[in-house]
Each structure stands twice: as C-alpha cells, then as structure tokens.
Scaffold this active site. Structure first.
Site, PDB file in Angstrom:
ATOM      1  CB  CYS A 111      -0.933   0.025   1.199  1.00 29.36           C
ATOM      2  SG  CYS A 111      -2.018  -1.376   1.254  1.00 29.36           S
ATOM      3  CG  HIS A 249      -3.055   3.361   3.071  1.00 31.64           C
ATOM      4  ND1 HIS A 249      -3.460   3.130   1.777  1.00 31.64           N
ATOM      5  CD2 HIS A 249      -3.167   2.164   3.707  1.00 31.64           C
ATOM      6  CE1 HIS A 249      -3.785   1.862   1.632  1.00 31.64           C
ATOM      7  NE2 HIS A 249      -3.629   1.250   2.795  1.00 31.64           N
ATOM      8  CG  ASN A 279      -6.832  -0.630   1.491  1.00 33.90           C
ATOM      9  OD1 ASN A 279      -6.120   0.001   0.709  1.00 33.90           O
ATOM     10  ND2 ASN A 279      -6.337  -1.400   2.435  1.00 33.90           N
TER      11      ASN A 279
HETATM   12  N1  ACO Z   1     -18.902  -9.058   7.933  1.00 32.16           N
HETATM   13  C1  ACO Z   1     -19.470  -9.416   9.125  1.00 32.16           C
HETATM   14  N2  ACO Z   1     -18.745  -9.847  10.178  1.00 32.16           N
HETATM   15  C2  ACO Z   1     -17.425  -9.949  10.021  1.00 32.16           C
HETATM   16  C3  ACO Z   1     -16.769  -9.606   8.803  1.00 32.16           C
HETATM   17  C4  ACO Z   1     -17.578  -9.162   7.736  1.00 32.16           C
HETATM   18  N3  ACO Z   1     -17.064  -8.797   6.550  1.00 32.16           N
HETATM   19  N4  ACO Z   1     -15.456  -9.804   8.951  1.00 32.16           N
HETATM   20  C5  ACO Z   1     -15.257 -10.247  10.204  1.00 32.16           C
HETATM   21  N5  ACO Z   1     -16.447 -10.344  10.855  1.00 32.16           N
HETATM   22  C6  ACO Z   1     -16.692 -10.757  12.219  1.00 32.16           C
HETATM   23  C7  ACO Z   1     -15.575 -11.589  12.772  1.00 32.16           C
HETATM   24  O1  ACO Z   1     -15.733 -12.952  12.411  1.00 32.16           O
HETATM   25  C8  ACO Z   1     -15.727 -11.387  14.264  1.00 32.16           C
HETATM   26  O2  ACO Z   1     -16.757 -12.201  14.740  1.00 32.16           O
HETATM   27  P1  ACO Z   1     -16.678 -12.887  16.192  1.00 32.16           P
HETATM   28  O3  ACO Z   1     -16.656 -11.731  17.155  1.00 32.16           O
HETATM   29  O4  ACO Z   1     -17.907 -13.714  16.253  1.00 32.16           O
HETATM   30  O5  ACO Z   1     -15.400 -13.666  16.185  1.00 32.16           O
HETATM   31  C9  ACO Z   1     -16.210  -9.936  14.361  1.00 32.16           C
HETATM   32  O6  ACO Z   1     -16.735  -9.597  13.063  1.00 32.16           O
HETATM   33  C10 ACO Z   1     -15.127  -8.951  14.746  1.00 32.16           C
HETATM   34  O7  ACO Z   1     -13.985  -9.192  13.922  1.00 32.16           O
HETATM   35  P2  ACO Z   1     -12.657  -8.351  14.091  1.00 32.16           P
HETATM   36  O8  ACO Z   1     -11.665  -8.848  13.086  1.00 32.16           O
HETATM   37  O9  ACO Z   1     -12.233  -8.311  15.518  1.00 32.16           O
HETATM   38  O10 ACO Z   1     -13.168  -6.894  13.680  1.00 32.16           O
HETATM   39  P3  ACO Z   1     -12.401  -5.531  13.694  1.00 32.16           P
HETATM   40  O11 ACO Z   1     -13.209  -4.546  14.427  1.00 32.16           O
HETATM   41  O12 ACO Z   1     -10.952  -5.682  14.047  1.00 32.16           O
HETATM   42  O13 ACO Z   1     -12.451  -5.104  12.146  1.00 32.16           O
HETATM   43  C11 ACO Z   1     -11.044  -5.078  10.210  1.00 32.16           C
HETATM   44  C12 ACO Z   1     -11.838  -5.946  11.165  1.00 32.16           C
HETATM   45  C13 ACO Z   1     -12.000  -4.183   9.460  1.00 32.16           C
HETATM   46  C14 ACO Z   1     -10.313  -5.995   9.215  1.00 32.16           C
HETATM   47  C15 ACO Z   1     -10.039  -4.222  11.002  1.00 32.16           C
HETATM   48  O14 ACO Z   1      -9.302  -5.024  11.892  1.00 32.16           O
HETATM   49  C16 ACO Z   1      -9.066  -3.517  10.088  1.00 32.16           C
HETATM   50  O15 ACO Z   1      -9.424  -2.612   9.384  1.00 32.16           O
HETATM   51  N6  ACO Z   1      -7.772  -3.905  10.135  1.00 32.16           N
HETATM   52  C17 ACO Z   1      -6.771  -3.299   9.307  1.00 32.16           C
HETATM   53  C18 ACO Z   1      -7.003  -3.689   7.887  1.00 32.16           C
HETATM   54  C19 ACO Z   1      -6.012  -3.052   7.023  1.00 32.16           C
HETATM   55  O16 ACO Z   1      -5.447  -2.073   7.358  1.00 32.16           O
HETATM   56  N7  ACO Z   1      -5.780  -3.584   5.863  1.00 32.16           N
HETATM   57  C20 ACO Z   1      -4.837  -3.063   4.944  1.00 32.16           C
HETATM   58  C21 ACO Z   1      -3.513  -3.632   5.191  1.00 32.16           C
HETATM   59  S1  ACO Z   1      -2.269  -3.140   4.064  1.00 32.16           S
HETATM   60  C22 ACO Z   1      -2.794  -3.497   2.534  1.00 32.16           C
HETATM   61  O17 ACO Z   1      -3.792  -3.037   2.184  1.00 32.16           O
HETATM   62  C23 ACO Z   1      -2.063  -4.407   1.554  1.00 32.16           C
END
Ligand code: ACO
Length: 374
Positions: A111, A249, A279
């Site tokens: 990214c 970003h 993203n």
């Molecule tokens: N829809 C519904 N529920 C979902 C989804 C979805 N798409 N995805 C995960 N869940 C559920 C999970 O299974 C979990 O359920 P559980 O509590 O029963 O176990 C619950 O939602 C919470 O999941 P978390 O992963 O803890 O959710 P979080 O609040 O951390 O959000 C996210 C997840 C959006 C991925 C966040 O952690 C994030 O943005 N992380 C950074 C991502 C990022 O920066 N990516 C780019 C990296 S660099 C690049 O782009 C190459």
C-alpha cells in the site's frame, strides 16, 4: 538547490461500483458491519488491466502538467498487483504512452508503493539523474481477492492515479519523507498466489488466499502512521497546526481517525475517500490527492502530510509543499473502453473461476485474457 515540483495529476477510476449490499449477496456480511467497522460503503471493480488504468491516469497527469510524453525521463509504477513480473508494468505504460525516452521501474511496497515511488523519483530529480517523472499508484485487487473470505473481501477496491514531477528551483514537492518497515509483523498480511503464473495458464488467480490478521494490522498501522507523521513533521520543523491537509492511506476510517488523534491533526484537515473507494492499496493516496485538487482542497503553497502503511508491514510519511498552481494546464482525451458488465457480474465471474472444487482452466483463461490483455 533542485526540487521536484508536482506539476501534474490525474486519476482513472473504473466506473463499475460494488456496494456493501452487492457483497452481502454472496458473503455472510452486511452494510451495517462494513460501515461501522471500516467506514466503507462502496468500492470500484475494474474491467481493464492495471496498466490500462495507469496509462489513462498518466496521460491525464501529463496533460495537466503540459508535458509531452516524448520528453518524459522516468516512469515509476507503484503497485503490488502487477499483471506480470517480467516484463515490468512500467515498461507497458511507457510503450502505451509513447514515452520512448523514459526509464521504467516498478516499485512494490504494497500500500505504500506510491509514497515509496514518490520519494524515489524525487530523489532522482533532486540529484540530477532525471529532470522529470511520472509516479503511479495503481491496484487491481479484485482479480487477486479471495471472494470467499469476508474478512478481506469487503475491504478492497481497484483504482489508479498518477502525478508528474518536474525539476524546479523553487522549494516545492516532497520536502521530507520517512520510510520504514515493521518486518516482525510481515506475516500478519500475506497474499499467497499473487504474482505467480498470473497469465491464467498454470497457477491461476483461483489459488489466491489471504493471510490477514486484521486487528493486529490495525494496531500496528495506527502506531506506524502516527509515529512516522510525528517524525517527518519534527524533522522538517513543521507543527501539526502548520499542516494544511492530510492525505492518508485509506485502509479503514477508524485507523485514519486514530492516527489523526494521536498526531494532533483535526479530522477536518483530512481528505477521505474510503467511503466511496475502500482500500485501493497503492492507489489510495494519489487518488485522494487528485480528488483534493479537483475539489479545491489544495491551496497554493499548502503543506500536505501523506502517511501510509502496507504489507511488509511497510510504512511511510511524506511531507509535500505545494507550488503555486492548483489547476491543470491541459486535459487528455484518453479514456477507458466502455464497461459492459456490472461490478457484481464481474465479481461473480471471478468467483465462478475460483471454485475450489475444480476450477475450469478454460474459464479462467478466458476471464484472465479478457481482463489483462494490454
Ligand atoms: N462481515 C461481518 N462480520 C465480520 C466480517 C464481515 N465482513 N469480517 C469479520 N467479521 C466478524 C468476525 O468474524 C468477528 O466475529 P466474532 O466476534 O464472532 O469472532 C467480528 O466480526 C469482529 O472481527 P474483528 O476482526 O475483531 O473486527 P475488527 O473490528 O478488528 O475489524 C477489520 C476488522 C476491518 C479488518 C479491522 O481489523 C481492520 O481494518 N484492520 C486493518 C485492515 C487493514 O489495514 N488492511 C490493509 C492492510 S495493508 C494493505 O492493504 C495491503
């Protein structure tokens, strides 16, 4: 002293829109979860290759700068979703633009590829190696996505943008940049199958699987982007109050809000596109920068902070001082061919090709050839 002024800018967004409601037709997810966890409502899906998006974005940036492609000396293609490794993608853009005098290099830091590329090209101009450059940030994630994995499939989108840099005696362009890599966390984000046999003949796009520890990436991203922002401001003697615009970003609205809070930057100074584009990895910063220019948010002489992070986990924060001109010198008539399918139709075609119980090689070849020729 030679500087590398940003004199041209152009984006190329694919027209097909994939909404949260579209995603919930084939994933166990919903609009409310995606919006509240990420800030995203929709993203774009490209019907053409990343190179084609890049050629249009670059042509627009060159026209904006009033620079002829024949006078271009360097093309930097920032991306982690290249169609091929050899030949590189920058050479494809060079050929399509007719920029026959330009050196052509790809930069992949995930990214942060645009920010790393911007710093590289600036350094080459400031040391007199080249007089001008096009720096591209482009990503075509849709073809690499594991569309059965709701943990990542809802987060990403396709897009491209480019800037033109030109040697200048006036202080402008990148005035400070810090780059780094949190390699101890490199396994928190890994795309298996990316960049291998992508032509659809042997190993196929259907093999792509994502190792993605969202919460771990989230924490490290906030830490890295905040620290990098504070460091680059301190190194350049710029306070948060003196920053006019932040173009970060756009991986997650909550990450951006946390970085802004930690670094003392009010959200009304932050340019946001995450709601409409998701993203786009390397494309997020340049697309947001172009939209900031097109909507009048960049004023002459503005100080702009651009923090980012990506797989690796690479991180960067770049400080730019804008020049006097915030309007284009010209426009390009280059555009994409018409898109005849909806975003959901394109994703469903990829999903069909990714059937884990027996991918159809013929189906994939057709799909990939159609998507990536050029
Ligand atoms: N829809 C519904 N529920 C979902 C989804 C979805 N798409 N995805 C995960 N869940 C559920 C999970 O299974 C979990 O359920 P559980 O509590 O029963 O176990 C619950 O939602 C919470 O999941 P978390 O992963 O803890 O959710 P979080 O609040 O951390 O959000 C996210 C997840 C959006 C991925 C966040 O952690 C994030 O943005 N992380 C950074 C991502 C990022 O920066 N990516 C780019 C990296 S660099 C690049 O782009 C190459």
């Amino acid at each position: 002293m030679t500087y590398a002024a940003i004199t041209g800018w152009g984006a190329c967004m694919p027209p097909a829109v994939l909404t949260n409601a579209d995603l919930s037709t084939f994933l166990d997810t919903n609009d409310e979860w995606i919006r509240t966890r990420t800030g995203m409502r929709e993203r774009r899906v490209s019907h053409v290759s990343g190179m084609e998006l890049s050629v249009v974005a670059s042509a627009r940036a060159l026209a904006c700068a009033g620079l002829d492609a024949g006078d271009l000396e360097l093309i930097v293609y920032g991306s982690c979703s290249n169609e091929e490794a050899v030949p590189n993608s920058a050479s494809g853009v060079q050929a399509a633009l007719g920029a026959t005098r330009a050196a052509a290099m790809d930069v992949n830091t995930a990214c942060t590829s645009f920010l790393y590329g911007l710093t590289t090209a600036t350094s080459m101009i400031r040391t007199g190696i080249v007089k001008n450059a096009v720096v591209i940030g482009v990503e075509l994630i849709s073809k690499y996505m594991d569309w059965s994995d709701r943990g990542v499939a809802v987060l990403f989108g396709d897009g491209a943008a480019a800037v033109v840099l030109q040697a200048s005696d006036t202080e402008s362009g990148v005035i400070g940049s810090v780059l780094g890599c949190d390699a101890l966390a490199r396994k928190t984000l890994r795309v298996r199958g990316i960049g291998v046999g992508y032509s659809g003949r042997d190993i196929t796009i259907g093999d792509t699987k994502w190792d993605f520890d969202g919460p771990a990436i989230f924490k490290r991203a906030v830490h890295a982007m905040s620290e990098a922002s504070l460091r680059v401001m301190k190194e350049q003697g710029i306070t948060a109050e003196q920053v006019d615009l932040v173009v970060p970003h756009q991986a997650n609205l909550r990450i951006i809000e946390s970085v802004a809070k930690y670094a003392g930057l009010p959200m009304d100074k932050v340019m946001l596109t995450v709601e409409r584009y998701g993203n786009m990895s390397a494309a997020t910063v340049p697309v947001a920068l172009v939209e900031a220019l097109e909507t009048g948010r960049v004023k002459p002489g503005a100080t702009i902070l651009m923090p980012g992070f990506g797989g690796g986990l690479t991180w960067a924060a770049t400080l730019v001082k804008w020049g006097d001109r915030v309007t284009p010198l010209g426009t390009s008539d280059r555009s994409l061919p018409p898109c005849t399918q909806s975003a959901l139709e394109m994703i469903n075609a990829i999903r069909a090709a990714q059937d884990p119980h027996g991918r159809s090689a013929a189906g994939l070849s057709t799909l990939v050839a159609g998507a990536f020729d050029g």
